[in-house]
Structure formats: structure tokens, C-alpha cells
Motif scaffolding. Sequence first.
Motif, PDB file in Angstrom:
ATOM      1  N   PHE A 226      -4.668  37.504  46.518  1.00 43.43           N
ATOM      2  CA  PHE A 226      -5.158  38.858  46.278  1.00 43.43           C
ATOM      3  C   PHE A 226      -6.351  38.750  45.328  1.00 43.43           C
ATOM      4  O   PHE A 226      -6.253  38.138  44.261  1.00 43.43           O
ATOM      5  CB  PHE A 226      -4.041  39.701  45.649  1.00 43.43           C
ATOM      6  CG  PHE A 226      -4.293  41.188  45.634  1.00 43.43           C
ATOM      7  CD1 PHE A 226      -5.240  41.781  46.455  1.00 43.43           C
ATOM      8  CD2 PHE A 226      -3.561  42.011  44.792  1.00 43.43           C
ATOM      9  CE1 PHE A 226      -5.448  43.150  46.448  1.00 43.43           C
ATOM     10  CE2 PHE A 226      -3.751  43.385  44.769  1.00 43.43           C
ATOM     11  CZ  PHE A 226      -4.707  43.953  45.603  1.00 43.43           C
ATOM     12  N   HIS A 227      -7.492  39.315  45.738  1.00 42.85           N
ATOM     13  CA  HIS A 227      -8.674  39.323  44.883  1.00 42.85           C
ATOM     14  C   HIS A 227      -8.427  40.257  43.696  1.00 42.85           C
ATOM     15  O   HIS A 227      -8.211  41.457  43.881  1.00 42.85           O
ATOM     16  CB  HIS A 227      -9.898  39.790  45.665  1.00 42.85           C
ATOM     17  CG  HIS A 227     -10.429  38.766  46.630  1.00 42.85           C
ATOM     18  ND1 HIS A 227      -9.739  38.381  47.757  1.00 42.85           N
ATOM     19  CD2 HIS A 227     -11.579  38.031  46.612  1.00 42.85           C
ATOM     20  CE1 HIS A 227     -10.441  37.457  48.404  1.00 42.85           C
ATOM     21  NE2 HIS A 227     -11.561  37.228  47.734  1.00 42.85           N
ATOM     22  N   LEU A 228      -8.495  39.713  42.497  1.00 41.91           N
ATOM     23  CA  LEU A 228      -8.123  40.499  41.332  1.00 41.91           C
ATOM     24  C   LEU A 228      -9.143  41.571  40.977  1.00 41.91           C
ATOM     25  O   LEU A 228      -8.805  42.525  40.271  1.00 41.91           O
ATOM     26  CB  LEU A 228      -7.870  39.573  40.136  1.00 41.91           C
ATOM     27  CG  LEU A 228      -6.600  38.724  40.268  1.00 41.91           C
ATOM     28  CD1 LEU A 228      -6.422  37.825  39.059  1.00 41.91           C
ATOM     29  CD2 LEU A 228      -5.364  39.598  40.450  1.00 41.91           C
ATOM     30  N   GLU A 229     -10.377  41.459  41.485  1.00 40.36           N
ATOM     31  CA  GLU A 229     -11.304  42.573  41.252  1.00 40.36           C
ATOM     32  C   GLU A 229     -10.835  43.829  41.991  1.00 40.36           C
ATOM     33  O   GLU A 229     -11.033  44.954  41.510  1.00 40.36           O
ATOM     34  CB  GLU A 229     -12.737  42.211  41.672  1.00 40.36           C
ATOM     35  CG  GLU A 229     -12.940  41.906  43.139  1.00 40.36           C
ATOM     36  CD  GLU A 229     -12.898  40.424  43.443  1.00 40.36           C
ATOM     37  OE1 GLU A 229     -13.567  39.993  44.400  1.00 40.36           O
ATOM     38  OE2 GLU A 229     -12.190  39.695  42.706  1.00 40.36           O
ATOM     39  N   ASN A 230     -10.175  43.637  43.130  1.00 35.59           N
ATOM     40  CA  ASN A 230      -9.633  44.802  43.853  1.00 35.59           C
ATOM     41  C   ASN A 230      -8.332  45.286  43.227  1.00 35.59           C
ATOM     42  O   ASN A 230      -8.015  46.477  43.312  1.00 35.59           O
ATOM     43  CB  ASN A 230      -9.430  44.451  45.326  1.00 35.59           C
ATOM     44  CG  ASN A 230     -10.745  44.285  46.049  1.00 35.59           C
ATOM     45  OD1 ASN A 230     -11.723  44.969  45.746  1.00 35.59           O
ATOM     46  ND2 ASN A 230     -10.801  43.365  47.003  1.00 35.59           N
ATOM     47  N   PHE A 231      -7.593  44.390  42.600  1.00 41.78           N
ATOM     48  CA  PHE A 231      -6.443  44.810  41.812  1.00 41.78           C
ATOM     49  C   PHE A 231      -6.909  45.704  40.659  1.00 41.78           C
ATOM     50  O   PHE A 231      -6.377  46.798  40.444  1.00 41.78           O
ATOM     51  CB  PHE A 231      -5.711  43.582  41.274  1.00 41.78           C
ATOM     52  CG  PHE A 231      -4.606  43.885  40.301  1.00 41.78           C
ATOM     53  CD1 PHE A 231      -3.357  44.294  40.742  1.00 41.78           C
ATOM     54  CD2 PHE A 231      -4.822  43.760  38.932  1.00 41.78           C
ATOM     55  CE1 PHE A 231      -2.335  44.572  39.835  1.00 41.78           C
ATOM     56  CE2 PHE A 231      -3.807  44.035  38.024  1.00 41.78           C
ATOM     57  CZ  PHE A 231      -2.567  44.450  38.478  1.00 41.78           C
ATOM     58  N   ASP A 232      -7.927  45.247  39.948  1.00 40.66           N
ATOM     59  CA  ASP A 232      -8.433  46.002  38.795  1.00 40.66           C
ATOM     60  C   ASP A 232      -9.002  47.359  39.215  1.00 40.66           C
ATOM     61  O   ASP A 232      -8.670  48.395  38.624  1.00 40.66           O
ATOM     62  CB  ASP A 232      -9.514  45.199  38.081  1.00 40.66           C
ATOM     63  CG  ASP A 232      -8.970  43.942  37.414  1.00 40.66           C
ATOM     64  OD1 ASP A 232      -7.794  43.958  36.999  1.00 40.66           O
ATOM     65  OD2 ASP A 232      -9.701  42.950  37.331  1.00 40.66           O
ATOM     66  N   GLN A 233      -9.847  47.360  40.212  1.00 39.74           N
ATOM     67  CA  GLN A 233     -10.476  48.614  40.621  1.00 39.74           C
ATOM     68  C   GLN A 233      -9.494  49.522  41.354  1.00 39.74           C
ATOM     69  O   GLN A 233      -9.548  50.748  41.227  1.00 39.74           O
ATOM     70  CB  GLN A 233     -11.708  48.313  41.480  1.00 39.74           C
ATOM     71  CG  GLN A 233     -12.789  47.599  40.697  1.00 39.74           C
ATOM     72  CD  GLN A 233     -14.073  47.407  41.493  1.00 39.74           C
ATOM     73  OE1 GLN A 233     -14.969  48.232  41.431  1.00 39.74           O
ATOM     74  NE2 GLN A 233     -14.158  46.317  42.242  1.00 39.74           N
ATOM     75  N   GLY A 234      -8.587  48.913  42.095  1.00 33.93           N
ATOM     76  CA  GLY A 234      -7.611  49.709  42.831  1.00 33.93           C
ATOM     77  C   GLY A 234      -6.700  50.516  41.925  1.00 33.93           C
ATOM     78  O   GLY A 234      -6.325  51.648  42.260  1.00 33.93           O
ATOM     79  N   LEU A 235      -6.333  49.966  40.777  1.00 31.07           N
ATOM     80  CA  LEU A 235      -5.523  50.721  39.815  1.00 31.07           C
ATOM     81  C   LEU A 235      -6.206  52.022  39.431  1.00 31.07           C
ATOM     82  O   LEU A 235      -5.579  53.079  39.346  1.00 31.07           O
ATOM     83  CB  LEU A 235      -5.290  49.874  38.558  1.00 31.07           C
ATOM     84  CG  LEU A 235      -4.315  48.703  38.684  1.00 31.07           C
ATOM     85  CD1 LEU A 235      -4.465  47.759  37.495  1.00 31.07           C
ATOM     86  CD2 LEU A 235      -2.880  49.203  38.780  1.00 31.07           C
ATOM     87  N   ARG A 236      -7.507  51.956  39.220  1.00 30.08           N
ATOM     88  CA  ARG A 236      -8.266  53.134  38.818  1.00 30.08           C
ATOM     89  C   ARG A 236      -8.427  54.110  39.976  1.00 30.08           C
ATOM     90  O   ARG A 236      -8.396  55.325  39.790  1.00 30.08           O
ATOM     91  CB  ARG A 236      -9.618  52.685  38.261  1.00 30.08           C
ATOM     92  CG  ARG A 236      -9.489  51.909  36.937  1.00 30.08           C
ATOM     93  CD  ARG A 236     -10.639  50.928  36.698  1.00 30.08           C
ATOM     94  NE  ARG A 236     -10.575  50.302  35.388  1.00 30.08           N
ATOM     95  CZ  ARG A 236      -9.828  49.233  35.090  1.00 30.08           C
ATOM     96  NH1 ARG A 236      -9.057  48.693  36.019  1.00 30.08           N
ATOM     97  NH2 ARG A 236      -9.836  48.719  33.874  1.00 30.08           N
ATOM     98  N   VAL A 237      -8.598  53.577  41.180  1.00 32.01           N
ATOM     99  CA  VAL A 237      -8.708  54.444  42.362  1.00 32.01           C
ATOM    100  C   VAL A 237      -7.428  55.243  42.553  1.00 32.01           C
ATOM    101  O   VAL A 237      -7.459  56.459  42.778  1.00 32.01           O
ATOM    102  CB  VAL A 237      -9.006  53.604  43.625  1.00 32.01           C
ATOM    103  CG1 VAL A 237      -8.911  54.468  44.881  1.00 32.01           C
ATOM    104  CG2 VAL A 237     -10.391  52.973  43.536  1.00 32.01           C
TER     105      VAL A 237
END
Length: 465
Positions: A436-447
Motif C-alpha cells: 500500500f502506497h503510504l502517500e495514499n494512506f496519508d491523503q486518504g485519511l484526510r479525504v
Amino acid sequence: MDHLQALDGYFKENRDAHIEQLKDFLKIPSISALSEHKKDMQLAAEWLLKSLQDAGIENLSIDKTDGHPVIYGDWLHAEGKPTILVYGHYDVQPVDPIELWESGPFDPEIRDNKLFARGASDDKGQVFMHVKAVEALIKETGSLPVNVKFLIEGEEEVGSPSLEKYIEENKEKLSADLIVISDTGMYGPGKPAVCYGLRGLCGVQIDVKGAKGDLHSGLYGGGVQNPLHALVEVLASFRDKDGTITVEGFYDNVQALSDEERAAYDALGFDEEALKNELEVPELFGEKGYTHLEQTWVRPTLELNGIFGGFSGEGIKTVLPAEAGAKITCRLVPNQDPEEIVEKLKAHIEKHKPVGVTVTVTEFDKGKPYITPFEHPAIQAAGRSYEKVYNVPTAYIRGGGSIPIVAAFDEILDLPVVLMGFGLASENFHAPNEHFHLENFDQGLRVIGDYYYEIAHFTRDELKK
């Protein structure tokens, strides 16, 4: 301070702790397909229950089903506001072939800002994001802008055989205004997408039986039907040379693509030449008159998944095999019914089977297609939340695959379904080295956190299908 600033601060402050918690979740080998992992399935359910409890979710329970348990929980204090039902799954795929993993499938490891482990992308990582988004809002603001219910199952990777019955028996408990699922992907790196439709599925196996046993090709060849030849004749009758399916009535109920959808797909600028190079094929192939995206998102298919029979070892063996067979799946689009398509397949096979053999057809998995109109306010709201965080336009896409339980949600609860995925097609879900790409983990939380606020702007009537 607005809610996005509050979320940003919370997630930055707690990122290391959240990653370690997710690693603990990923260490549990919750493989639903293998009976020896039954205790691990229970352990994963209990871990998730505790995580939801720590986040501030109430009325929690681990509910028994005919198979693995379902986790339920809710937070229902936003009076007069819509209710979101969050669905996901805590089970994962088997890990074979184990020798191809660069690190242990249940020993999570971060490399190049990617978290490697079975379930990292599908679906533990994405379920965990919803838990932490709720936790952040409750701890930072003391409440949620909408009501939220969680329904997390343990059998998605084996076709959700127990969940439809559970939904039917718990309609009131699961009542909501929309369903949000994060078990899909983005359009590409840095390119968020809301998936508003999935293809359905049906599958059959064709078994062709000839003589009572294998026959010597010198003694019987030319005088007795060869099951392999018979099978090939049937299989060749399914499609013409342009890829059009020739099964009578197959396209009768196919819903046409709207001009707006076609324009939206064209605007994505999909590079078919790049795909051809990536796949290392000389040409792409598909139904005439449709682009690759249209062929794989909004048109039905009939594909051969496997053919078996006869001798395939080294050298040659001069026999007429007694048996041959093939496995076939069809991806279906809105208005196509899996039961009807299977009957049409059976009728086609009966019509085209050669003389001298017995043909039987065995039915396999079925799932109905699903679509929520992409202009629906819940779909458009998801697009706005992605755009605030990723700062690029959101793509509105359909998925070529199938999540059969989505159609069951649509049919039983009659709610719009929003597929907000954060995975990438390159993340090897179902394969070795899932990550799992962690940049999408980080941004996805905010989304996700912002999406709850977006939905709070609507009345319940505005969100109806």
C-alpha cells in the motif's frame, strides 16, 4: 481552525502510532479460505472491535454468521443528519506462492514509502483508514458531522457467502442513507477516482465426455468423436473474430453508455499504446466500436479461464482423451441478470455441441452488476473531497471487476453506494508482495474525514436514489 486543519494536525501527530497499529492488524493471518486460520479470523475480528472502541464507536458487537463473524458498531448522535454505512472486510487472500515474497506476508515492512504485507491494500489498510478518520474527528471535535455505522465482514475473499443473509436479517440495524466502501482503487498514481459502477459475474464449467476411457488414436482416430475437438468447436462458437459474443440474447438488456459518460471517459486521456507496451502484446483486442475503457468498464464479456483434457506432458501420446473441459466467466453490465445469462449459455452450448459426446454444464459464482448514477450528490461529494486533498480533478470511473455483495447492498437496502478507493492497480493485491502506497494512506485519511462533512450538507431526502 477548519476541520481539514484539525485532521491534518491529528494525523501528523499520530502517524507513527497509526502505522504501528496497522502493522499489528496486518500481522494477523486472517485467511478466510483456509480452515486452519479460523482462530486467526476471530483474533482479527476482536482486534478490529477494540480499534473501533478506542476510536469512540459505540454499540459494538461481533455477530455470528453461518461462516466467519461480522463486526458491527455505530455512532448515532448527529441528530437530523444523514447516516453513512461503512462496509469493508478483514479477511485476506492466501499467500501462495510464498517463495515469491521479498518479506514475510504477515511480517509488515516499509520499503520506499510502501507498506508490504498481505491485506495492506486489500482491504485491511483501507478499513483501518475509516476507523482512524472517525477517531480523529471525535477526538479533535468531540463529535461527528454525520451518523456512522460500521459493517466489517470476514468472508469477502471467498464471495461473502454469509453476508447477504445477515443483511436481510438486519435491515433495520443497517438502515442508512448511503453506503461507503473503500475496497477499490484510484485511476492512477496521484489521480483519485470515484467508482460508481461495477460489472457483475457469472461462471460455468463445461465438461465433455466421450468414450469410456482414453482410446488409441491409430485404432479409433477418425471413427470416434474426440472430446477435445468437440470442446474446441463449442468454445469457438461463443465469439466472432471481432470479439462480439454470439450467444443468442446475450446483449438484449445491456444498458447503453450515455453521451456524458463517454465524454468523461474520453477526457481521461487513456493511453492504449502505453498499455500495449506495458502488457507486451502486439495489439489490444476487444469488441469493435468501443475504446479500451469502454470495453473493460461498460461492456459485457465472455472469457475462457482454463481448458483441460488429454496429454500435455513432454513428448507425445497418441490418444483420443475420454474427457475434456473448460472454465468460462462472463462479466456483466447493468440490466444483465446472471441467472438469465447462465441459461442463455446453456442453451447455446446445447445448440452447438457436436454429436458423439455428452456435455454437462456446472454453474459457479454469480453476482449482479451495480451502478449509482455518477451525477448522484453522494458521488459528486466524494469527488470534491478528493480534489480538496489531492488538488487535481477527480475521475469518475466504472470498475471492470466485481464485488458481488455491492449489488446485494443495492438490492436489499436500496441505498446509493459510493466506492472511494485508495489502492493502485500495481499494488499486487491477491499476489505476492502486496503493498500500500503510504502517500495514499496519508491523503486518504484526510479525504475520508472531509467526506463526512460534505455529506453533512445534504438532507436525507437529497441523498435518496
